[in-house]
Design an enzyme around this catalytic site. Structure first.
Site, PDB file in Angstrom:
ATOM      1  N   HIS A 125      -7.236  -6.184   1.147  1.00 18.24           N
ATOM      2  CA  HIS A 125      -6.061  -5.347   1.403  1.00 18.24           C
ATOM      3  C   HIS A 125      -5.283  -5.796   2.645  1.00 18.24           C
ATOM      4  O   HIS A 125      -4.341  -5.131   3.048  1.00 18.24           O
ATOM      5  CB  HIS A 125      -6.546  -3.900   1.590  1.00 18.24           C
ATOM      6  CG  HIS A 125      -5.504  -2.841   1.361  1.00 18.24           C
ATOM      7  ND1 HIS A 125      -4.928  -2.630   0.131  1.00 18.24           N
ATOM      8  CD2 HIS A 125      -4.914  -1.937   2.195  1.00 18.24           C
ATOM      9  CE1 HIS A 125      -4.048  -1.626   0.215  1.00 18.24           C
ATOM     10  NE2 HIS A 125      -4.013  -1.196   1.456  1.00 18.24           N
ATOM     11  N   ASP A 140     -10.055  -5.905  -3.044  1.00 20.40           N
ATOM     12  CA  ASP A 140      -9.506  -4.833  -2.205  1.00 20.40           C
ATOM     13  C   ASP A 140     -10.401  -3.606  -2.318  1.00 20.40           C
ATOM     14  O   ASP A 140     -10.567  -3.049  -3.406  1.00 20.40           O
ATOM     15  CB  ASP A 140      -8.085  -4.550  -2.710  1.00 20.40           C
ATOM     16  CG  ASP A 140      -7.322  -3.548  -1.871  1.00 20.40           C
ATOM     17  OD1 ASP A 140      -7.949  -2.663  -1.267  1.00 20.40           O
ATOM     18  OD2 ASP A 140      -6.088  -3.653  -1.851  1.00 20.40           O
ATOM     19  N   SER A 193       0.839  -1.194   0.000  1.00 18.26           N
ATOM     20  CA  SER A 193       0.000   0.000   0.000  1.00 18.26           C
ATOM     21  C   SER A 193       0.889   1.264   0.000  1.00 18.26           C
ATOM     22  O   SER A 193       1.662   1.443  -0.943  1.00 18.26           O
ATOM     23  CB  SER A 193      -0.958  -0.061   1.196  1.00 18.26           C
ATOM     24  OG  SER A 193      -2.004   0.855   1.046  1.00 18.26           O
TER      25      SER A 193
END
Lengths: 282, 282
Positions: free
Chosen positions: B259, B226, B150
């Site tokens: 995620h 995600d 991320s």
């Protein structure tokens, strides 16, 4: 999914699904949350065997799910992982200030003493209610193995010995093996079972080895650098009982390893292979 | 161990050691804590290559250490894992109420704007100070790869592109690939770098692909389930830039994965093997 199971979360993991469920438990008379890993083999309509994992003091169903890294080998071996909470929970459930009694510290037994006896019926929950629920509602079959850590290692060993035929094999990481004679167990047993030591012996793995006739494969691993080793854990007591009473106990001491999930993660694949081998032959 | 590194903890893991260190950082002008996994190969006096792992928003050095399960493959491959914090920390360090700015959200750059510029110099810290320290004080050699998740995926890609020769290979899980055009990046870049968009482009992986001449192997994995995918992550922008400018980008979209660290855990071994292969040929 189910009228009785409320899906809390569902996350893809190693080709399978890591899920949390909530349900009303008849055993503990409160809402219980558990986690389950369903391997890819469970997706095709097949029912897979399950390894029950019992966690240690202060844990919930999430410690093992997030920290042990067990899903990789479970996906390869086609094993479901069933991860219950460590006690009943809730504002109306009896609790204690100390970390080793009350919520987060159910010791996997049915309490007989007030105020604990109303909700602390973890043995009924783990051994009967939860398997019946899972085997009815999820693609999980009736072949079961059991493992755990510390207080959960105590739970895995004693539940497997107390319930012949429920589990094909049992294993433990750094288990409490003689709770009737060590501090964590003594304070919990006095609260949950009362002061009479006779009641404690039926929940003490080393004592059970003398009285239980049904044998099953056992594996125990212990870290040599575990700060709880000398006072709380004392694996030598279990090894001596196994030798005296003819149990095949696969015990290994690992120098330097501590009581943490880094120890569990390092050996969880070996435990899953141990159980998968016995489940395949069952 | 070292006059400059204070050992916070040391735990045996997969035959190696998982350690945390604290030290005074010249780059960030505060005390920094990082984690490092030293594989068994580093115990014998040998210096091993290192994979730097950059974590996402709100993380510390501990999320990856405890949840990714990376140590198993690192032990097999002889890779050290270096896991820095995500920002400077401390009561005297500027912070923001929001989770995506300030402490826990350093974006792996050197801030130029007050009040951030005093401590938020994470690019200097990650690229120069930390490797110099580790390669002087620990059994870690100068071969480096870099990965992250991320915000940390953004860090891995941009630092590798901005510093030719520092890293043999780079990879990312669910990275922020075009921060100059997506909300997390825009708010952070406006605070750390000021309102002029030109300054942002030098920290935007998709933009850097047009301007950086030095090529290195890149791998990116993205979960199709995600929730940040459409607005914050937009991997198609990176794929299009790679195609337009001749970068060999190994990109895979994995249906259903989210995620979380369950996604990272499911693919971390593949990333470690990707980097180990390139490090072995370097």
């Amino acid at each position: 999914m189910s009228a009785t199971l409320e899906l809390v979360s569902s996350q893809r993991c190693f080709g399978g699904w890591q899920r949390r469920f909530r349900h009303a438990s008849a055993s503990t008379r409160c809402e219980m949350t558990f986690s389950v890993y369903l391997p890819p083999q469970a997706q095709a309509g097949a029912r897979v065997p399950a390894l029950y994992w019992l966690s240690g003091l202060t844990c919930t169903d999430e410690n093992f799910s997030t920290k042990a890294g067990a899903q990789r080998a479970a996906a390869e071996l086609g094993l479901a992982l069933v991860i219950p909470d460590t006690s009943p929970r809730g504002a109306h459930v009896a609790d204690a200030e100390r970390y080793d009694l009350g919520q987060g510290a159910g010791f996997y037994l049915n309490a007989t003493q007030a105020p604990w006896s109303e909700h602390y019926r973890m043995e009924d929950y783990i051994v009967d209610e939860l398997p019946a629920l899972l085997e009815a509602e999820l693609p999980i079959g009736p072949l079961r193995a059991i493992s755990g850590h510390s207080m959960g290692g105590h739970g895995a060993l004693t539940l497997a010995m107390r319930h012949p035929g429920r589990y094909v094999s049992a294993s433990a990481f750094a288990p409490i093996v003689n709770p009737a004679d060590t501090p964590w167990g003594q304070q919990a047993f006095a609260a949950y079972l009362g002061e009479a030591r006779e009641a404690w012996l039926a929940h003490d793995a080393s004592q059970l080895m003398a009285t239980v006739a049904h044998r099953l494969p056992l594996r125990v691993d212990q870290g040599g650098g575990d700060s709880f080793l000398p006072e709380q854990l004392q694996p030598d007591v279990l090894c001596a009982a196994a030798k005296a009473h003819g149990w095949a106990l696969d015990y290994t001491l690992h120098p330097d390893y501590d009581h943490s999930y880094y120890f569990i993660a390092s050996l969880i694949e070996a435990h899953l292979r141990f159980h998968a081998g016995h489940l395949a032959r069952a």
